[in-house]
Design a protein around this motif. Sequence first.
Motif, PDB file in Angstrom:
ATOM      1  N   VAL A 213     -68.630  51.888 -32.853  1.00 20.61           N
ATOM      2  CA  VAL A 213     -67.237  51.864 -33.292  1.00 20.61           C
ATOM      3  C   VAL A 213     -66.523  53.032 -32.631  1.00 20.61           C
ATOM      4  CG1 VAL A 213     -65.703  52.102 -35.278  1.00 20.61           C
ATOM      5  CG2 VAL A 213     -67.784  50.735 -35.469  1.00 20.61           C
ATOM      6  N   GLY A 214     -65.325  52.783 -32.130  1.00 17.53           N
ATOM      7  CA  GLY A 214     -64.585  53.810 -31.414  1.00 17.53           C
ATOM      8  C   GLY A 214     -64.228  55.011 -32.272  1.00 17.53           C
ATOM      9  N   LYS A 215     -64.020  56.146 -31.602  1.00 14.32           N
ATOM     10  CA  LYS A 215     -63.640  57.395 -32.265  1.00 14.32           C
ATOM     11  C   LYS A 215     -62.170  57.698 -31.973  1.00 14.32           C
ATOM     12  CE  LYS A 215     -68.061  58.255 -33.236  1.00 14.32           C
ATOM     13  NZ  LYS A 215     -68.693  57.159 -32.444  1.00 14.32           N
ATOM     14  N   THR A 216     -61.453  58.132 -32.987  1.00 18.46           N
ATOM     15  CA  THR A 216     -60.057  58.512 -32.794  1.00 18.46           C
ATOM     16  C   THR A 216     -59.997  59.859 -32.090  1.00 18.46           C
ATOM     17  OG1 THR A 216     -59.303  57.292 -34.737  1.00 18.46           O
ATOM     18  CG2 THR A 216     -57.890  59.062 -33.952  1.00 18.46           C
ATOM     19  N   ILE A 217     -59.369  59.891 -30.914  1.00 19.87           N
ATOM     20  CA  ILE A 217     -59.230  61.157 -30.189  1.00 19.87           C
ATOM     21  C   ILE A 217     -57.792  61.656 -30.209  1.00 19.87           C
ATOM     22  CG2 ILE A 217     -61.192  60.637 -28.694  1.00 19.87           C
ATOM     23  CD1 ILE A 217     -59.092  60.196 -26.418  1.00 19.87           C
ATOM     24  N   CYS A 218     -56.873  60.828 -30.688  1.00 21.60           N
ATOM     25  CA  CYS A 218     -55.482  61.252 -30.850  1.00 21.60           C
ATOM     26  C   CYS A 218     -54.914  60.520 -32.057  1.00 21.60           C
ATOM     27  CB  CYS A 218     -54.676  60.931 -29.593  1.00 21.60           C
ATOM     28  SG  CYS A 218     -52.941  61.443 -29.692  1.00 21.60           S
ATOM     29  N   GLU A 219     -54.564  61.260 -33.080  1.00 22.48           N
ATOM     30  CA  GLU A 219     -54.057  60.654 -34.312  1.00 22.48           C
ATOM     31  C   GLU A 219     -52.677  60.036 -34.123  1.00 22.48           C
ATOM     32  OE1 GLU A 219     -55.445  60.198 -37.176  1.00 22.48           O
ATOM     33  OE2 GLU A 219     -57.247  61.447 -37.107  1.00 22.48           O
ATOM     34  N   PHE A 220     -51.864  60.691 -33.292  1.00 19.96           N
ATOM     35  CA  PHE A 220     -50.511  60.161 -33.079  1.00 19.96           C
ATOM     36  C   PHE A 220     -50.038  60.527 -31.684  1.00 19.96           C
ATOM     37  CE2 PHE A 220     -45.907  60.092 -33.155  1.00 19.96           C
ATOM     38  CZ  PHE A 220     -45.652  58.868 -33.795  1.00 19.96           C
ATOM     39  N   LEU A 221     -49.859  59.505 -30.861  1.00 17.15           N
ATOM     40  CA  LEU A 221     -49.389  59.682 -29.493  1.00 17.15           C
ATOM     41  C   LEU A 221     -47.973  59.138 -29.389  1.00 17.15           C
ATOM     42  CD1 LEU A 221     -50.211  60.370 -26.482  1.00 17.15           C
ATOM     43  CD2 LEU A 221     -50.681  57.912 -26.263  1.00 17.15           C
ATOM     44  N   PRO A 222     -46.993  59.966 -29.000  1.00 14.59           N
ATOM     45  CA  PRO A 222     -45.632  59.442 -28.819  1.00 14.59           C
ATOM     46  C   PRO A 222     -45.605  58.302 -27.811  1.00 14.59           C
ATOM     47  CG  PRO A 222     -45.633  61.841 -28.817  1.00 14.59           C
ATOM     48  CD  PRO A 222     -47.071  61.421 -28.766  1.00 14.59           C
ATOM     49  N   LYS A 223     -44.734  57.351 -28.036  1.00 15.82           N
ATOM     50  CA  LYS A 223     -44.691  56.146 -27.205  1.00 15.82           C
ATOM     51  C   LYS A 223     -44.491  56.458 -25.724  1.00 15.82           C
ATOM     52  CE  LYS A 223     -42.888  52.877 -30.633  1.00 15.82           C
ATOM     53  NZ  LYS A 223     -41.736  52.003 -30.961  1.00 15.82           N
ATOM     54  N   GLU A 224     -43.612  57.413 -25.454  1.00 10.58           N
ATOM     55  CA  GLU A 224     -43.290  57.687 -24.051  1.00 10.58           C
ATOM     56  C   GLU A 224     -44.479  58.232 -23.272  1.00 10.58           C
ATOM     57  OE1 GLU A 224     -41.732  61.251 -26.500  1.00 10.58           O
ATOM     58  OE2 GLU A 224     -41.808  59.052 -26.676  1.00 10.58           O
TER      59      GLU A 224
END
Length: 552
Positions: A213-224
């Motif tokens: 199962v994948g690991k979260t490496i960025c909780e929130f990435l801006p769309k741009e």
Amino acid sequence: MYKYDDYDQQLVDERVAQFRDQVNRRLSGELSEEEFRPLRLMNGVYLQLHAYMLRVAIPYGTFNSTQLRQFAYVARNYDKGYGHFTTRQNIQFNWPKLVDIPDILNDLSKVQMHAIQTSGNCIRNTTTDQYAGAAFDELEDPRPWCELIRQWSTMHPEFTYLPRKFKMAVTGASSDRAAVAVHDIGLRIRRDDQGELGFEVMVGGGLGRTPMVGKTICEFLPKEDLLSYLEAILRVYNQFGRRDNKFKARVKILVHEIGAETFANLVEKEWEHIRDGALQVSSEEIDSLRSYFAPPAFEKLPSLSAEFAEKVGSDQEFAYWVQNNVREHKQQGYAIANISLKPIGGIPGDISHVQMDALADMADKFSFGEIRSTHEQNLVLAHVKRSDLYALWQGLKEQGLATPNSGLITDLIACPGLDYCALANSRSIPLAQRISERFGELDRQHDIGKIQIKISGCINACTHHHVGHIGILGVDKKGQEFYQITLGGRADEHAKIGKILGAGFSTDEIVDAVETVINTYLSLRENSEETFLDAYNRVGDTPFKEALYGAR
């Protein structure tokens, strides 16, 4: 839906011409099969047990009636009259002649379809939720972002020869219908504390011989920042991914070996160099893509239809289909219609050229000419008036496409297996047919409730058996076909790898073993509302092991 611009069309046309020359050189003997292999794989052509197979890309699973009619044309004129929908939302043709494949690709290019990057060590077709743009639980339609990824990744010179194939999925809904956690990169649209939309980024998911199962490496990435961050991930993988052992070459192995935190730090370091460069996504660019996925011209309709209610009340067969195959739509008065490609005793995912043509007509009449392919080897008409459901159902029934089993035990997933695939250890299709027939009685299916059975003919796990509620893996045991059972897997927002129960079962034993698992669940559940997964998570695997192996 997205339409090619002149650049897209030129790229596809030039690739067709290039591949035609490569095929001619192979047929003349100028190229050996070993020399031809990487060239055909770049164009979605596999050599299977009995024939070549062509895998055609359906970007993010969305296509139109014109394209479906062209699939029917290909099946009728170049194949044996059918196509096969896959768990990657693509379609495969299993019997084309090599000499005909350039003509097939040319015919597909006329309707903006191709087979580029459907195989090989490259970024494959980006997939998403089959209900995208229609789902009531959606934060945002993910398809514009999938299209952005398609444009960025197609024939990207830096990522054409990766250590191994690379798969991405995007979801914009609270319910994960895109299995993002078991992809090399999974993207989930979410809100931050300020209410802004961006992406949670997961890396290192995947199945095959080492399921993770994948690991979260960025909780929130801006769309741009999406493309620059994806580029940084791929650069790190391209630099550090193993190339000495294809079984350890996927990015999941790299993430596992160095750790998610170290991997994330490497990505951040790489990202610093490109974050503010040409890969920044402008609001104008994404707005332009969104315009291609604008909602169709919905009518203002009442939430309830007296005619629809009357048909449900008077026709039990239709009522069953509505109960199982129809889902809630975010637009009042509309519904999402799931079209099962799993008739009892049939081959999962197969559809004939006659059915394709008929379904194209129904899509035009009832769903704005749009069709979706699913991860479960089914099809969807995403925008149907509730008042049209009965007429749609009648048309589907006439074509053998109205099986009311969406999400039930006979809606099982199976790969082509040893009947077609050179990699397989066992047959999947006959097993799927036998299980379907064993549990075909509809009242029994309803009693069992929602459950997923996924059957893979080898460890490559094309049908994601590791995340099936009941997973079945075909293995070779001294030249005999055996089947290993896993329980408790899931691919949704609570993704989990299933647990192997024990020794495998022979071809003669496996269907009875599945029935033993089901009967054990029915005897253990607290009430008819407790699902298989809920019961399994409550009691564990011991009762199932005892039922299966106690008398062996």
